[in-house]
Design a protein around this motif. Structure first.
Motif, PDB file in Angstrom:
ATOM      1  N   SER A 279      22.346  48.589 -48.999  1.00 47.86           N
ATOM      2  CA  SER A 279      22.621  47.531 -48.026  1.00 47.86           C
ATOM      3  C   SER A 279      21.628  46.394 -48.187  1.00 47.86           C
ATOM      4  O   SER A 279      21.998  45.212 -48.121  1.00 47.86           O
ATOM      5  CB  SER A 279      22.531  48.094 -46.608  1.00 47.86           C
ATOM      6  N   ARG A 280      20.350  46.748 -48.427  1.00 46.51           N
ATOM      7  CA  ARG A 280      19.327  45.713 -48.581  1.00 46.51           C
ATOM      8  C   ARG A 280      19.605  44.868 -49.839  1.00 46.51           C
ATOM      9  O   ARG A 280      19.527  43.636 -49.807  1.00 46.51           O
ATOM     10  CB  ARG A 280      17.950  46.366 -48.675  1.00 46.51           C
ATOM     11  N   LEU A 281      19.977  45.567 -50.919  1.00 45.41           N
ATOM     12  CA  LEU A 281      20.310  44.855 -52.147  1.00 45.41           C
ATOM     13  C   LEU A 281      21.462  43.877 -51.929  1.00 45.41           C
ATOM     14  O   LEU A 281      21.432  42.747 -52.402  1.00 45.41           O
ATOM     15  CB  LEU A 281      20.695  45.848 -53.246  1.00 45.41           C
ATOM     16  N   GLU A 282      22.480  44.350 -51.191  1.00 46.91           N
ATOM     17  CA  GLU A 282      23.650  43.490 -50.945  1.00 46.91           C
ATOM     18  C   GLU A 282      23.253  42.264 -50.144  1.00 46.91           C
ATOM     19  O   GLU A 282      23.741  41.162 -50.385  1.00 46.91           O
ATOM     20  CB  GLU A 282      24.709  44.289 -50.182  1.00 46.91           C
ATOM     21  N   LYS A 283      22.316  42.436 -49.190  1.00 50.82           N
ATOM     22  CA  LYS A 283      21.866  41.292 -48.394  1.00 50.82           C
ATOM     23  C   LYS A 283      21.129  40.280 -49.277  1.00 50.82           C
ATOM     24  O   LYS A 283      21.295  39.082 -49.108  1.00 50.82           O
ATOM     25  CB  LYS A 283      20.939  41.801 -47.296  1.00 50.82           C
ATOM     26  N   ASP A 284      20.316  40.796 -50.205  1.00 53.79           N
ATOM     27  CA  ASP A 284      19.555  39.894 -51.075  1.00 53.79           C
ATOM     28  C   ASP A 284      20.485  39.032 -51.923  1.00 53.79           C
ATOM     29  O   ASP A 284      20.211  37.885 -52.190  1.00 53.79           O
ATOM     30  CB  ASP A 284      18.654  40.707 -52.019  1.00 53.79           C
ATOM     31  N   LYS A 285      21.602  39.618 -52.339  1.00 59.01           N
ATOM     32  CA  LYS A 285      22.484  38.931 -53.271  1.00 59.01           C
ATOM     33  C   LYS A 285      23.184  37.760 -52.603  1.00 59.01           C
ATOM     34  O   LYS A 285      23.382  36.719 -53.204  1.00 59.01           O
ATOM     35  CB  LYS A 285      23.534  39.917 -53.801  1.00 59.01           C
TER      36      LYS A 285
ATOM     37  N   ARG B  31      19.039  57.174 -47.090  1.00 62.24           N
ATOM     38  CA  ARG B  31      18.061  56.261 -47.690  1.00 62.24           C
ATOM     39  C   ARG B  31      18.725  55.394 -48.764  1.00 62.24           C
ATOM     40  O   ARG B  31      18.522  54.189 -48.834  1.00 62.24           O
ATOM     41  CB  ARG B  31      16.918  57.055 -48.338  1.00 62.24           C
TER      42      ARG B  31
ATOM     43  N   LYS C  36      20.845  52.734 -47.208  1.00 64.98           N
ATOM     44  CA  LYS C  36      20.069  51.612 -46.683  1.00 64.98           C
ATOM     45  C   LYS C  36      19.571  50.720 -47.812  1.00 64.98           C
ATOM     46  O   LYS C  36      19.583  49.495 -47.702  1.00 64.98           O
ATOM     47  CB  LYS C  36      18.890  52.148 -45.874  1.00 64.98           C
ATOM     48  N   LYS C  37      19.134  51.355 -48.917  1.00 59.65           N
ATOM     49  CA  LYS C  37      18.625  50.567 -50.046  1.00 59.65           C
ATOM     50  C   LYS C  37      19.720  49.663 -50.597  1.00 59.65           C
ATOM     51  O   LYS C  37      19.490  48.484 -50.896  1.00 59.65           O
ATOM     52  CB  LYS C  37      18.144  51.514 -51.150  1.00 59.65           C
TER      53      LYS C  37
ATOM     54  N   ARG D 112      26.367  50.243 -42.874  1.00 60.99           N
ATOM     55  CA  ARG D 112      27.448  49.556 -42.197  1.00 60.99           C
ATOM     56  C   ARG D 112      28.543  50.556 -41.841  1.00 60.99           C
ATOM     57  O   ARG D 112      28.804  51.495 -42.577  1.00 60.99           O
ATOM     58  CB  ARG D 112      28.011  48.428 -43.053  1.00 60.99           C
TER      59      ARG D 112
END
Lengths: 231, 70
Positions: free
Chosen positions: B63-69, B57, B60-61, A2
């Protein structure tokens, strides 16, 4: 990823530092020779450290004002990355000085006792040790609120101690380190315009890199906090 | 006259070979010029970009974790 633009900017500035910094012409000085290019690396570590510590203390004050745990996490992570940059600055300085200050007829370890008495080095060491104590103090308290409050107060104290140790004391005492009479690397006599073309972008690049690493750590810690709440 | 001409040609040839011995073999020398500083730059850039790649990397990882939460 972001808000990626400043991360890309940081990478571009660092690539610029690494290529142009090594290729561009520099003043030919005796003793320093090509090591003057360390300005783009060693000095930038200290600049990055100082900026990260400033962000850290701002977050500490914000925490004391509004008691939000997020500021506590930010304050801690900025302090940690600041310490890492400080250690890097200290160790690169140790390498640099052993080839420019040390007596060439005397190996670096033999003349180390005279070098190690340099006020600038002692000051920087004290400043870093005070920040080490910040981490020790913080992690020794188990209660969350108390931990955050005490470490925020200590952070302000540690920041205040940066000024005598790395800004004032080294300017009062004779030192081998350049910059006793003013601001090292910032006044126009030390650094000519060719070097400033790389030096300022280098400071920005390294600082942004430090901020990037810190934001990653802050985000991980915020996730951890959230998981604790959900459990 | 003919003898002279052949010996002259041989002399030239010899000169040519001699010249070749002394002259540097010219190659695409970017990486070897300026005291091989470009090699250092290449090494440092590789390390820097490797670390940056790792950071991206990681970013990005997370960011993915934050989306899952959420």
């Amino acid at each position: 990823m972001r808000k990626a633009w400043w991360k890309i900017l940081s990478v571009l500035l660092l690539v610029y530092t690494f290529t142009v910094g090594l290729m561009a012409n520099v003043p030919r000085l005796p003793q320093l020779q090509e090591t003057i290019r360390n300005l783009y690396f060693h000095v930038c570590m200290w600049f990055a450290m100082m900026i990260l510590f400033i962000i850290s203390v701002v977050h500490a004050i914000l925490f004391l004002r509004n008691n939000k745990l997020k500021h506590d996490i930010c304050s801690r992570q900025y302090a940690v990355i600041g310490i890492i940059f400080g250690i890097l600055g200290y160790s690169t300085g140790a390498i640099w000085m052993s080839y420019t200050w040390a007596d060439p007829n005397n190996p670096a370890y033999a003349s180390f006792s005279t070098i190690a008495r340099d006020p600038k080095l002692i000051g920087a060491a004290i400043a870093l040790l005070i920040y080490f104590a910040y981490l020790v103090l913080r992690d020794s308290i188990t209660d969350m609120d108390k931990k955050a409050r005490i470490s925020a107060v200590y952070n302000i104290f540690a920041f205040a101690f940066l000024f005598p140790t790395i800004w004032i004391l080294p300017r009062l005492l004779p030192s081998l380190h350049p910059g006793q009479e003013g601001n090292p690397a910032l006044n126009t006599n030390d650094v000519d315009s060719r070097m400033r073309m790389v030096f300022y972008p280098a400071i920005l690049g390294w600082t942004l890199l430090g901020v990037w690493i810190t934001t990653l750590k802050i985000r991980i810690n915020l996730l951890k906090e959230k998981m604790l709440i959900y459990e | 006259m003919k003898k002279f001409a052949t010996s002259f040609v041989f002399c030239l040839l010899m000169l040519f070979t001699l010249a070749q011995d002394t002259a540097e073999t010219e190659m695409a020398d970017l990486m070897r010029s300026n005291g091989k500083i470009y090699v250092v730059i290449a090494v440092m850039l590789t390390i820097l970009l490797g670390l940056i790649f790792y950071l991206v990397r990681l970013d990005k990882k997370i960011s993915r974790l934050e989306k899952d939460k959420h």
